[in-house]
Design a protein around this motif. Structure first.
Motif, PDB file in Angstrom:
ATOM      1  N   ARG A   1      -3.752  -2.734  10.060  1.00  0.00           N
ATOM      2  CA  ARG A   1      -3.417  -3.401   8.810  1.00  0.00           C
ATOM      3  C   ARG A   1      -3.671  -2.575   7.571  1.00  0.00           C
ATOM      4  NH1 ARG A   1      -2.078  -8.616  10.847  1.00  0.00           N
ATOM      5  NH2 ARG A   1      -0.857  -8.690   8.979  1.00  0.00           N
ATOM      6  N   LEU A   2      -4.149  -1.393   7.774  1.00  0.00           N
ATOM      7  CA  LEU A   2      -4.254  -0.517   6.616  1.00  0.00           C
ATOM      8  C   LEU A   2      -2.863  -0.140   6.134  1.00  0.00           C
ATOM      9  CD1 LEU A   2      -7.074   2.085   6.988  1.00  0.00           C
ATOM     10  CD2 LEU A   2      -6.334   0.906   4.943  1.00  0.00           C
TER      11      LEU A   2
ATOM     12  N   ASN B   1       0.783  -1.203   0.000  1.00  0.00           N
ATOM     13  CA  ASN B   1       0.000   0.000   0.000  1.00  0.00           C
ATOM     14  C   ASN B   1       0.825   1.267   0.000  1.00  0.00           C
ATOM     15  OD1 ASN B   1      -2.514   0.695  -0.106  1.00  0.00           O
ATOM     16  ND2 ASN B   1      -3.032   0.334   2.016  1.00  0.00           N
TER      17      ASN B   1
ATOM     18  N   ARG C   1      -7.047  -0.477  13.175  1.00  0.00           N
ATOM     19  CA  ARG C   1      -6.828  -0.311  11.741  1.00  0.00           C
ATOM     20  C   ARG C   1      -5.383  -0.519  11.332  1.00  0.00           C
ATOM     21  NH1 ARG C   1     -10.843   3.206  12.848  1.00  0.00           N
ATOM     22  NH2 ARG C   1     -12.071   3.540  10.970  1.00  0.00           N
TER      23      ARG C   1
ATOM     24  N   ILE D   1       1.857   2.640   2.611  1.00  0.00           N
ATOM     25  CA  ILE D   1       1.387   3.452   3.728  1.00  0.00           C
ATOM     26  C   ILE D   1       2.107   3.003   4.984  1.00  0.00           C
ATOM     27  CG2 ILE D   1      -0.546   3.865   5.278  1.00  0.00           C
ATOM     28  CD1 ILE D   1      -2.354   3.969   2.955  1.00  0.00           C
TER      29      ILE D   1
END
Lengths: 348, 348
Positions: free
Chosen positions: B130-131, B69, B128, B71
């Motif tokens: 694992r975002l 991602n 969250r 991120i």
DNA sequence: GAAGTCTGATAATACGTATTAGCATCTATC
DNA sequence: GATAGATGCTAATACGTATTATCAGACTTC
């Protein structure tokens, strides 16, 4: 690639608890509509399994399936480095962070946005905007074309700072510069000043526009109210200019320019506000060593950050009343740099 | 719910360009493996359609399908408000932001993490984590249980600041407090000090542990090297204590305590470093008005932030060599508060 | 002219969750 | 004892992308 031991999913929970994945999802979301019923013992069994495995929902999948993420994007137009305006933007972020924490949202800082032609772009190959439910826009100058596109796409956003329409009204939380400058101009006139000058930063941002509007509002009462640019001129040249015109009070957009001007005046044996009053129109963008308290105003930056999040969340959940535009009052600073004009100079 | 006009998807592009969704994906990802071939004219047609529609890939779906991602999550243990340590953590974030920008990653600030029993928790219902592809951990004290869980889950992370093992080695980028304190202790001994004291903040964090270790290293050379807590005692009481023990140099964990101590000494007519040398062991957590430059060291906070991102990205893509533990040297500050001990006192 | 190779695309599926339609089963009703 | 309604759950599907196996056709090769 980390050989991560595949994460626990709802399917795993379902298998362990002897139910279907759908049931797990229903239990997790505490659904109790009329047409969704789960027996208490089933619910308990599922919850127990979740407890044991330490399962946590994958926010990505959740976001794909549902529509919301409780993530607020933050886009900063000024490139973070090596710009000197970091300190200016920090308070906004503090306010944003505080309110995001309050409403249980995470913040996604779009640090990956590439800089093209000296400014960042929201829209670029592989932009990640949509990871967030909506986004906040920070920066002195925001590209109108990108605002157009946000409006067109119907992507929820809020600008921090007033913005002109861009293919529709732009939701914002801004500072009421016009009112603040208006008030300060009125105060200067009250002190007896009649020859005013406005030192602009020469940028086209709305923030500058609003200040100039506030300055212009009292135009009639003044004998002279002219505007001159700071850009590329040193404080001494500007001071020459002001003196030649018998200006008694100068309103300065850029805090640093005010500091430089006062210093130049002092070096020349002039006093502030005795020989020249100086009014600042905002907060410094870099730490400035000065022992003077300038007359001017503070921008309610933290509060703007907080309210921007508030407006954005209301835009996202559709509860926004109207377009979502707010102007917050600036806090006037009494300061020591605005006084009565020297009578000898004032009589002209 | 914003009635967002359904976004443009690969399927739409495919329909418009007269190809399949898979082809669109392949074109987008510039795939050119041996077993994936797209005719140049097809590729152009797809790209043109993408251009026209302003399509941008949905990062959520992308993340769900692929594994990464770009991120980076940032988890700050200290609750942001109303903690006074914001200024202390800001430089870390600057470094993190800078490096994230350099490598094209976005930053996800987990502001939503709830505070339980006075501290934030990573793992909670609906976390969250694992975002993000991985995360950075900031904070004076980090819950070992949560580190255990991160290790167990194989979730990539890096702690900012050294951490003890927690179910396995913990990747970190820390400051070498032990070496810095060791060096300062050596310097004090070099000045002739023999009666040393260490003022601790009374916390169990590794950062404190390392400093004490550095202090203890020279134990043999000193005549007296004792440790006393700051917590709950005012500067005067501490000063009494130090004087009673004929301490000539004191090493202070908490910068604010050093400032208070010096002030108390001055009020009593004692001079620093004449009557008592004061050495600080880190940076202030809040802005402190003092005109003194304390002898001590600076923590390379921005650099720690930068390198933490660097290590994390290497952990994420599996290119990390070893566990990923780094200790950066602290920068010693000469300062004015360490001198030779008063001979009259020193002879005992 | 049958077998093999190369080219350019597609169908199918996976990722993990949320939602909806619907299927059994059981209970009350007359 | 047939119908209706309530109950408790599941099968199927959508979300949008990435990947893989496969397929159709053209072109070589001997």
């Amino acid at each position: 690639m980390p050989s991560s031991p595949r994460r626990v999913t709802q399917r795993d929970i379902a298998r362990l608890a002897g139910v279907s994945q759908a049931t797990v999802s229903l239990v997790l979301n505490n659904r109790s509509d009329a047409d969704v019923r789960i027996a208490p013992e089933t619910r308990d069994r599922v919850l127990r399994t979740i407890e044991e495995t330490g399962y946590a929902a994958d926010p990505v999948a959740r976001r794909l399936a549902a529509r919301f993420n409780r993530i607020i994007g933050v886009f900063t137009y000024e490139p973070a480095f090596p710009s000197g305006s970091r300190d200016f933007f920090h308070p906004f972020l503090l306010g944003i962070e505080e309110y995001a924490e309050r409403v249980g949202c995470d913040l996604l800082l779009f640090t990956s946005a590439p800089v093209v032609d000296g400014r960042r772009r929201i829209f670029h190959q592989d932009n990640r905007l949509r990871l967030a439910d909506g986004c906040l826009l920070l920066g002195r100058e925001i590209d109108a074309a990108e605002l157009h596109r946000l409006n067109r796409d119907g992507f929820p956003y809020v600008a921090v700072g007033r913005r002109n329409d861009a293919g529709g009204p732009v939701p914002y939380v801004g500072a009421d510069y016009a009112a603040a400058v208006d008030a300060l101009t009125g105060r200067a006139l009250g002190h007896g000043h009649r020859r005013l000058a406005y030192l602009s930063m020469g940028i086209h941002a709305e923030s500058s526009e609003d200040r100039r509007r506030g300055f212009a509002a009292h135009g009639g009462a003044a004998e002279s109210a002219r505007e001159l640019p700071t850009a590329g001129r040193d404080a001494d040249a500007i001071l020459d200019d002001l003196r030649a015109d018998r200006t008694t009070v100068v309103f300065v957009e850029d805090f640093a320019a005010a500091v430089a001007l006062e210093l130049a005046a002092r070096r020349r044996g002039l006093t502030v506000p005795g020989d020249l009053s100086v009014v600042t129109l905002g907060d410094p963008t870099v730490p400035l060593p000065t022992d003077l308290t300038f007359t001017g105003f503070h921008i309610p930056r933290e509060e703007m950050g907080r309210q921007a999040v508030e407006v954005l969340t209301s835009v996202i959940d559709g509860s926004a009343d109207g377009v979502g535009q707010r102007l917050l009052p600036c806090q006037l600073v009494e300061g020591d740099t605005l006084g009565a004009p020297d009578p000898a100079v004032d009589r002209s």
